[in-house]
Design an enzyme around this catalytic site. Sequence first.
Site, PDB file in Angstrom:
ATOM      1  N   CYS A 264       0.740  -1.176  -0.037  1.00 49.30           N
ATOM      2  CA  CYS A 264       0.107   0.009   0.137  1.00 49.30           C
ATOM      3  C   CYS A 264       0.869   1.207  -0.076  1.00 49.30           C
ATOM      4  CB  CYS A 264      -1.023  -0.049   1.115  1.00 49.30           C
ATOM      5  SG  CYS A 264      -1.835  -1.426   1.302  1.00 49.30           S
TER       6      CYS A 264
ATOM      7  N   ARG B  84       2.659   0.688  -5.753  1.00 52.43           N
ATOM      8  CA  ARG B  84       2.800   0.116  -4.505  1.00 52.43           C
ATOM      9  C   ARG B  84       1.402  -0.645  -4.174  1.00 52.43           C
ATOM     10  NH1 ARG B  84       6.794   1.546  -0.744  1.00 52.43           N
ATOM     11  NH2 ARG B  84       5.720   0.463   0.763  1.00 52.43           N
TER      12      ARG B  84
ATOM     13  N   GLU C 194      14.132 -15.664 -15.148  1.00 49.77           N
ATOM     14  CA  GLU C 194      13.720 -14.377 -14.951  1.00 49.77           C
ATOM     15  C   GLU C 194      12.954 -14.237 -16.446  1.00 49.77           C
ATOM     16  OE1 GLU C 194      13.287 -12.385 -13.340  1.00 49.77           O
ATOM     17  OE2 GLU C 194      13.305 -10.353 -14.149  1.00 49.77           O
TER      18      GLU C 194
ATOM     19  N   GLU D 293       4.196 -12.688 -15.463  1.00 45.20           N
ATOM     20  CA  GLU D 293       3.509 -11.344 -14.393  1.00 45.20           C
ATOM     21  C   GLU D 293       2.903 -10.360 -15.191  1.00 45.20           C
ATOM     22  OE1 GLU D 293       6.146  -9.075 -11.943  1.00 45.20           O
ATOM     23  OE2 GLU D 293       7.763  -9.485 -13.455  1.00 45.20           O
TER      24      GLU D 293
ATOM     25  N   HIS E 121      13.039 -35.346 -18.746  1.00 41.55           N
ATOM     26  CA  HIS E 121      12.692 -35.813 -17.675  1.00 41.55           C
ATOM     27  C   HIS E 121      11.203 -35.798 -17.385  1.00 41.55           C
ATOM     28  CE1 HIS E 121      16.691 -37.183 -17.155  1.00 41.55           C
ATOM     29  NE2 HIS E 121      17.217 -36.124 -17.403  1.00 41.55           N
TER      30      HIS E 121
ATOM     31  N   LYS F 105       4.394  -3.263  -6.197  1.00 41.24           N
ATOM     32  CA  LYS F 105       6.055  -2.902  -6.008  1.00 41.24           C
ATOM     33  C   LYS F 105       6.164  -2.950  -4.362  1.00 41.24           C
ATOM     34  CE  LYS F 105       9.834  -1.785  -8.493  1.00 41.24           C
ATOM     35  NZ  LYS F 105      10.027  -2.834  -9.597  1.00 41.24           N
TER      36      LYS F 105
HETATM   37  C1  F6R Z   1       9.143  -9.224 -10.506  1.00 43.15           C
HETATM   38  C2  F6R Z   1       9.773  -8.480  -9.381  1.00 43.15           C
HETATM   39  C3  F6R Z   1       9.355  -9.143  -8.158  1.00 43.15           C
HETATM   40  C4  F6R Z   1      10.548  -8.576  -7.054  1.00 43.15           C
HETATM   41  C5  F6R Z   1      10.469  -9.119  -5.724  1.00 43.15           C
HETATM   42  C6  F6R Z   1      11.681  -8.898  -5.026  1.00 43.15           C
HETATM   43  O1  F6R Z   1       9.441  -8.505 -11.781  1.00 43.15           O
HETATM   44  O2  F6R Z   1       9.801  -7.308  -9.398  1.00 43.15           O
HETATM   45  O3  F6R Z   1       9.432 -10.561  -8.183  1.00 43.15           O
HETATM   46  O4  F6R Z   1      11.976  -8.752  -7.661  1.00 43.15           O
HETATM   47  O5  F6R Z   1       9.207  -8.845  -5.058  1.00 43.15           O
HETATM   48  O6  F6R Z   1      11.564  -7.320  -4.705  1.00 43.15           O
HETATM   49  P1  F6R Z   1      12.981  -6.644  -4.077  1.00 43.15           P
HETATM   50  O7  F6R Z   1      13.965  -6.809  -5.388  1.00 43.15           O
HETATM   51  O8  F6R Z   1      12.606  -5.330  -3.860  1.00 43.15           O
HETATM   52  O9  F6R Z   1      13.283  -7.306  -2.834  1.00 43.15           O
END
Ligand code: F6R
Length: 606
Positions: free
Chosen positions: A2, A27, A479, A486, A502, A601
């Site tokens: 948030c 966020r 990755e 996502e 496998h 994020k």
């Molecule tokens: C994917 C992504 C998330 C972050 C994860 C860790 O694109 O951004 O998988 O990598 O939430 O976040 P940090 O690096 O901020 O600890």
Amino acid sequence: MCGLVGYVGERPALPIVLEGLRRMEYRGYDSAGVAVIVDGKLQWAKKKGRLEVLEAELQTVDWPSGVGIGHSRWASHGEPSDINAHPHSDCNGHFMIVHNGIIENFRELRAELEAKGHRFSSQTDTEVVPHLVEELYAGNLEQAFLGAVKRLRGAFALILVSDLHPDRVLAYRQSSPLVVGLGDNGNFVASDIPALLPYTREVYLLEDGELAVVTAHEVRVMADGKEVEKEVFHVDWDPLAAEKGGYEHFMLKEIHEQPQAVLATAAAYLNENSVNLAELGLTEQAARSMQKLTIVACGTSYHAGLVGKYVIEDLARLPVEVDIASEFRYRKPVLKEGDIVLVISQSGETADTLAALREAKRLGARVWAITNVLGSSVAREADAVLPTFAGPEIAVASTKAYTTQLVVLTLIAIHLAQLRGTASNEELAALVAAVHNLPALLEEPLQQQDRLQQLAKTLTTHEDIFFIGRGLDFAGSLEAALKLKEISYIHAEALAAGELKHGTLALITQGTPVVCLLTQSQLREKMESSIEEVAARGGEIFLFDTMGDGELERLANWRLPLSPVHPVLGPVLAIIPLQMLAYFVALERGCDVDKPRNLAKSVTIE
Ligand code: F6R
């Protein structure tokens, strides 16, 4: 998670609060709300959906007051709805709270408060807080707020406003980030720095257990009943760095920023032909006596750690364990006094990573951290910090943080190899030279936009896409698959190419798309065999390789040849077109690229 914001000062609070929320929408974005004190009374509005919905609702209001708080939500307790949106209030509408985090004991607190006659309207954990404040209030707002906070278990950042004390906003931090912005004739509180950038660069970073009492002309910070002398932290970001700068999305902008971000990060640690990681404080003897390195991270940062494992083991001949932070903490990790744990976190605030860091320290380990946010909790709590210089990363899908993390991991590998004497000077000098050349090389895949856009159109109707690679390309595939899933919501699965036979090969039938990464020339033949296995089952091959010749043409249905690069840096180069591919597939599917569903994020809850 948030986004929280608060303002008290001489300017109207509402536009400042809404602008702060807009800048922190990454966020959380399933609902939003504000509360403002108007003519001595709290007024509020909260709506399910994106911030625009709330803004539309607020278009006709006339709230000129200079005190307000706001919230953009990523739902944890209670579905996204108008009622569950923040702010939350007590029974009589005198205390309003916005919250980030989780209050673990909210059920028992709610039962206790309901038994005392408090009426709840939402399903959230947050709502217990204003009711607790109401219960404890006897004329002193700070005392009631601290009394309430004392009853809470969990991780939380809270901002409180009350029309009984209309000159102030209170903020409290417990394991969830909060910053106080120091302005002229007005002060701010927010959960993240970008919210404050239009107004101030001078901030206080709150620590756990600190209460900030913010008025228009004064900020007091208290802990354990005493006033704390805070140091001003100067934010030296270019405020434009947190804007879209003409790009349609933050993600595309951040993909394009990678050459510059890699250059800035490499420049911070590289001289002409040597690596400077004095910050780690590692002597030759200490490096030689290291038995292992443990890397802990989540998501994309975890994937960077996996690349780091291959590179560090290869160059420094040091065993590397890579752990998912949420697993590390609960699996009784075997660490002894003096072991080294490297945590990787773009935000420096990821709750699982922070908890793992603390666990590692509790077990006596020394913690190194790679993070993109100076002043973050990870940066403050680690014993040694190696920042990445990617600039603010706003899109939820991480791009430039990942590539800059890979650069720092490569430099750590070189440093360890030098100290441990496990690689020749020529070998290491060639790698250092390759890192110097990398930013220029990263420009090339950025020119492939048209081809990647075309490819995206053909992939957009698929529901399953596989990614394969060997060695470092396996780590890179993980990755690449995460990026696609996502933001485009296509199921994407990455495998070590040798593992296909496998089990998963059973899923490869006529037309199944398989993205193949090949940057490791020593694994070329083995990778070619894996590709043949897929082709023999009718799989469609999309090849991204740095082999520098035309021979692979016949193997692939579609191929993007990339410039030859030092194999250690192969994953840095190869991920860029794959990030772009994910971006264009998501666009084709009409997804909200910067704000994918269910995500946010900076995951500040466990
Ligand atoms: C994917 C992504 C998330 C972050 C994860 C860790 O694109 O951004 O998988 O990598 O939430 O976040 P940090 O690096 O901020 O600890």
